[in-house]
Design a protein around this motif. Sequence first.
Motif, PDB file in Angstrom:
ATOM      1  N   LEU A   1      57.545   9.718  -8.741  1.00  0.00           N
ATOM      2  CA  LEU A   1      56.471   9.401  -9.681  1.00  0.00           C
ATOM      3  C   LEU A   1      55.640   8.199  -9.240  1.00  0.00           C
ATOM      4  N   SER A   2      56.052   7.555  -8.158  1.00  0.00           N
ATOM      5  CA  SER A   2      55.419   6.313  -7.734  1.00  0.00           C
ATOM      6  C   SER A   2      54.101   6.551  -7.009  1.00  0.00           C
ATOM      7  N   ASP A   3      53.125   5.680  -7.279  1.00  0.00           N
ATOM      8  CA  ASP A   3      51.830   5.818  -6.627  1.00  0.00           C
ATOM      9  C   ASP A   3      51.918   5.573  -5.124  1.00  0.00           C
ATOM     10  N   THR A   4      52.693   4.577  -4.693  1.00  0.00           N
ATOM     11  CA  THR A   4      52.768   4.302  -3.263  1.00  0.00           C
ATOM     12  C   THR A   4      53.509   5.404  -2.509  1.00  0.00           C
ATOM     13  N   SER A   5      54.487   6.035  -3.155  1.00  0.00           N
ATOM     14  CA  SER A   5      55.156   7.180  -2.527  1.00  0.00           C
ATOM     15  C   SER A   5      54.175   8.325  -2.367  1.00  0.00           C
ATOM     16  N   VAL A   6      53.343   8.541  -3.373  1.00  0.00           N
ATOM     17  CA  VAL A   6      52.305   9.576  -3.292  1.00  0.00           C
ATOM     18  C   VAL A   6      51.336   9.263  -2.157  1.00  0.00           C
ATOM     19  N   LEU A   7      50.940   8.001  -2.039  1.00  0.00           N
ATOM     20  CA  LEU A   7      49.977   7.616  -1.015  1.00  0.00           C
ATOM     21  C   LEU A   7      50.581   7.706   0.381  1.00  0.00           C
ATOM     22  N   ALA A   8      51.882   7.443   0.505  1.00  0.00           N
ATOM     23  CA  ALA A   8      52.548   7.599   1.805  1.00  0.00           C
ATOM     24  C   ALA A   8      52.544   9.068   2.219  1.00  0.00           C
ATOM     25  N   SER A   9      52.816   9.951   1.259  1.00  0.00           N
ATOM     26  CA  SER A   9      52.762  11.390   1.544  1.00  0.00           C
ATOM     27  C   SER A   9      51.338  11.804   1.903  1.00  0.00           C
ATOM     28  N   THR A  10      50.362  11.205   1.240  1.00  0.00           N
ATOM     29  CA  THR A  10      48.962  11.530   1.500  1.00  0.00           C
ATOM     30  C   THR A  10      48.549  11.092   2.895  1.00  0.00           C
ATOM     31  N   GLY A  11      48.853   9.847   3.237  1.00  0.00           N
ATOM     32  CA  GLY A  11      48.477   9.324   4.550  1.00  0.00           C
ATOM     33  C   GLY A  11      49.111  10.100   5.688  1.00  0.00           C
ATOM     34  N   ALA A  12      50.383  10.442   5.539  1.00  0.00           N
ATOM     35  CA  ALA A  12      51.094  11.181   6.587  1.00  0.00           C
ATOM     36  C   ALA A  12      50.807  12.677   6.520  1.00  0.00           C
TER      37      ALA A  12
END
Length: 467
Positions: free
Chosen positions: A422-433
Motif C-alpha cells: 500500500l506504500s507510495d514509495t513501493s509503488v514508485l519503485a515498481s514504476t521506476g523499474a
Amino acid sequence: MDTNLGLVSVLPATLAIILAFVTRNTVFSLAVACLVGVLAMGNGLMGFPTLLKETLGTTSFSWILLLELFIGTVIAFFQRTGAVQNFSGWIEKRHLSRIKVQLIGWVMGMFVFFSDYFSPLFVGTTMRNLCDRYKVSREKLAYIADSTSAPVSVLMPITGWAVFISGLLIGMGPIEDAHQAMSVFIHAIPFNLYAWVSVIVVGLVIMGLIPLFGPMKKAERRALEEGKVLRDGAEPLMGEELTDITPYPGAKTSLFLNFFLPVLVVISIAIGTFIVMGSAKTMEAFLGASVVLGIIMRAQGIPLNDIIKTAVSGMKGVMPAIVILALAYSLNQLSKDMGTAQYIVSVTEDWLTPHLLPAMTFMIAAVIAFSTGTSWGTFAIMMPLAVPVAFTLTGDNITPLVYATVAAVAGGGVFGDHCSPLSDTSVLASTGAASDHIDHVKTQIPFALAVAVLTLGLYLIAGFSWL
C-alpha cells in the motif's frame, strides 16, 4: 471525525494486503478494501465515491499528482532525447560487471537522498535498460531502488523527513524549540537500526555476501538462465506510453545537457529551497527540470508538437501508479477514520516497559505502517505516544533511551513505507523499474522482514543491557 471500531478497523487494510497477494491486482484489491471499509462504517454504497472525493480533493494528493506528472514528463524527455540510452552506453564503455552495474544503482539511490519519491523513479528509470542487458531481474532492480529511498531519506538531517520528525518532538519533555528537536533527531540517527541495516544489506546482497533466497532467488535465476527480466504474465507498473518511447530520429543530443543538467536542476532547486525556505520544493524542482529540458530539446531541433506529445505520453505512462496511489490514499484515510492505528496501539500498550520500550515501539510502528502504507502518518501517531513514555522513564532527561525510542518510531515507520504493497514509495519503485508491483513486494518482503527481525533483536539486547 475519527472513531475506533476495534478489531473491525483493521479489516480494510488486512483485506487489501491479502487480496493483493492472492489476485496480483493491486487496483482491484484496494478498491474492494475501500468499499468494504465504508460499508463497515455504515456509510452505504455512496460512501465509496464520497471517500474518493474527500480524499483526492486535497492539497496533499494534488501535490503528489503533480509531482508524478512532472516526473513522468522528465522521464519521457529522457527517453525521447536518448539520454537514458546515452547514459547506459557511457556506463557500458567502462566494461563493468553485472555486480558493478547493480552497485551503481545502489550508490545512485543513496546519492538522490533528498526525495524518497524521486529516488526510486530515478534509479529504476535510469538503470532499467542497463540492468535488462545484464540480465538483472526487474524485481531485483525495484528492490535496490526501494531500499535506497525511504531508508536513506530518514537518515539525513536535511530532508523533509528530518523536519517532520523533529517538528513532532517539540514540546515533549525538555525539548522546547526546533533547534533542540533537530539535535535529538541527529543524535537518534545512529540508533535507527532498521534504516542502516536495510541500506547495508542491499549492498551485501548485490555483492553476494548475503545469498539470495525466497522469491528473489527464483526471479534472479529466471533472469540469468532464461533471459526473462519479468515473469511470464507480469504486468509492469508503467504504461506502454512511457516504456515504448524511442529517441527522436536525427536529433543531436548531449549526455550532459539532456541528462546530467536536468538532474542538477532538480537537486539544486530541492536542496536550495530546503536551505532557504526550510522545505524541499520537490514538485517545483521537477516542474523546473521539465521546462529546462523542453527548452533544450527545442533548441536541439525537436519540434514543439513532438515535445508536447512526449510530455503527454510521459504523463499517461505514470497513470497506473497514480491510480494505485489514489486508492492507497483513500484506504489510508479510511484507516484513520476507523481508528486502525489507535486500536493497534491499545492492544499493545500494556506491554511497554523501560527494557522493552524501543523494541515494542519499533514493532508497533512497523505494524501500523505496514497496515496503512504511510510512514509519516505512523510518525504522527507514535511519536506523541512513545517519546513521552521514554521521557517519563528517564525523568525528563534526554538519554540514549529517548534517542532509541525516536529512532525506533522512525525505523518502524520506514519498514511499512519500505515494503507494504500500500506504500507510495513501493509503488514508485515498481514504476521506476517497470516491475510487476506484487512481484516486487513479494521478492522484497523476505529481506525486509529479516532486517526487521534483526532490528527487533538488537533493540531487545540494547534494552536489557544498557538502555
